[in-house]
Design a protein around this motif. Structure first.
Motif, short mmCIF file in Angstrom:
data_model
loop_
_atom_site.label_atom_id
_atom_site.label_comp_id
_atom_site.label_asym_id
_atom_site.label_seq_id
_atom_site.Cartn_x
_atom_site.Cartn_y
_atom_site.Cartn_z
N GLU A 26 21.78 15.45 66.36
CA GLU A 26 22.07 16.49 67.25
C GLU A 26 23.33 17.02 67.92
O GLU A 26 23.34 18.95 67.54
N ILE A 27 24.66 16.56 68.57
CA ILE A 27 24.96 17.24 68.92
C ILE A 27 26.13 17.91 67.96
O ILE A 27 26.69 18.70 67.81
N ASP B 154 25.15 19.05 64.99
CA ASP B 154 24.39 20.06 64.65
C ASP B 154 25.03 21.18 65.52
O ASP B 154 24.29 22.29 65.23
N GLU B 155 24.22 20.72 66.63
CA GLU B 155 24.74 21.62 67.75
C GLU B 155 26.59 22.07 68.28
O GLU B 155 27.13 23.06 68.58
N VAL B 156 27.68 21.43 68.41
CA VAL B 156 28.25 21.88 67.80
C VAL B 156 29.47 20.97 66.96
O VAL B 156 31.25 21.37 67.19
N ARG C 256 24.04 12.26 76.09
CA ARG C 256 22.41 12.54 75.17
C ARG C 256 21.86 11.31 75.06
O ARG C 256 20.56 11.68 74.93
N THR D 128 25.72 18.51 58.60
CA THR D 128 26.96 18.96 59.35
C THR D 128 28.31 18.68 59.21
O THR D 128 29.18 18.27 58.10
#
Length: 188
Positions: free
Chosen positions: A7-8, A10-12, A25, A94
């Motif tokens: 998840e991380i 994908d976000e940052v 998280r 990513t």
């Protein structure tokens, strides 16, 4: 923790991933992260290995259905599963198979796409009676590199993958491999 890592990133992105952010998280203490992973590279390596195993499992499921007759059906299935993972598996778009971290993330002696090509060669030989030769492995390395680059282009152009680019990528890879891969007469 691996789900939180996916998840991380994908976000940052990989650069924005920290062990502290991962611990927060995942809802675990930072010490728990370090109990399993010495650093963020190790976390991403574990996630990448999980993704490769999932990819090979998905391919195995496709092949076990028995609806793939020829080796090129297997190649099409391999490309389709790679595209599906880009669309649906958190972190995969990513990280892919770890090339953003290290081209030798999966194996210290071979690059990541070489590892994938080797796995695909094994499957084509076992499932379709494709001739097991160095030429097959070389052709698959070229095909995997080309497919990887074109699929990345498709997802840069459109978050769901530019269909025109994906169609052309599949056609290009299929035609290239038709010229370079020998199959046993009883393949299928």
């Amino acid at each position: 923790m691996l789900d939180a890592c996916a998840e991380i990133v994908d976000e940052v992105g990989y650069e924005g991933l920290t062990t502290t952010l991962l611990a927060e998280r995942a809802g675990v203490a930072i010490g728990s992260v370090y109990q399993f992973f010495p650093d963020k590279r190790a976390i991403v390596q574990a996630l990448t290995l999980r993704n490769m195993e999932a990819y090979l499992e998905r391919l195995g499921d496709r092949f076990s259905r028995g609806d793939l007759t020829y080796w090129w059906d297997g190649v099409d299935a391999a490309i389709d599963e790679y595209i599906t993972m880009h669309r649906r598996v958190p972190g995969f778009r990513t990280l892919h198979f770890g090339d953003v971290v290290d081209v030798h993330l999966l194996d210290e002696d071979r690059d990541n796409n070489g590892v994938i090509a080797e796995q695909l060669a094994r499957v084509l030989v076992e499932q379709f009676g494709t001739a097991d030769a160095p030429r097959l492995r070389f052709a698959l390395e070229i095909a995997v590199e080309a497919a990887d680059a074109l699929i990345k282009l498709a997802f840069r152009r459109d978050p769901e993958g530019d269909e025109k680019v994906l169609t052309e990528a599949t056609a290009l890879i299929r035609e290239y491999l038709h010229r370079h891969v020998d199959a046993a007469p009883s393949a299928g």
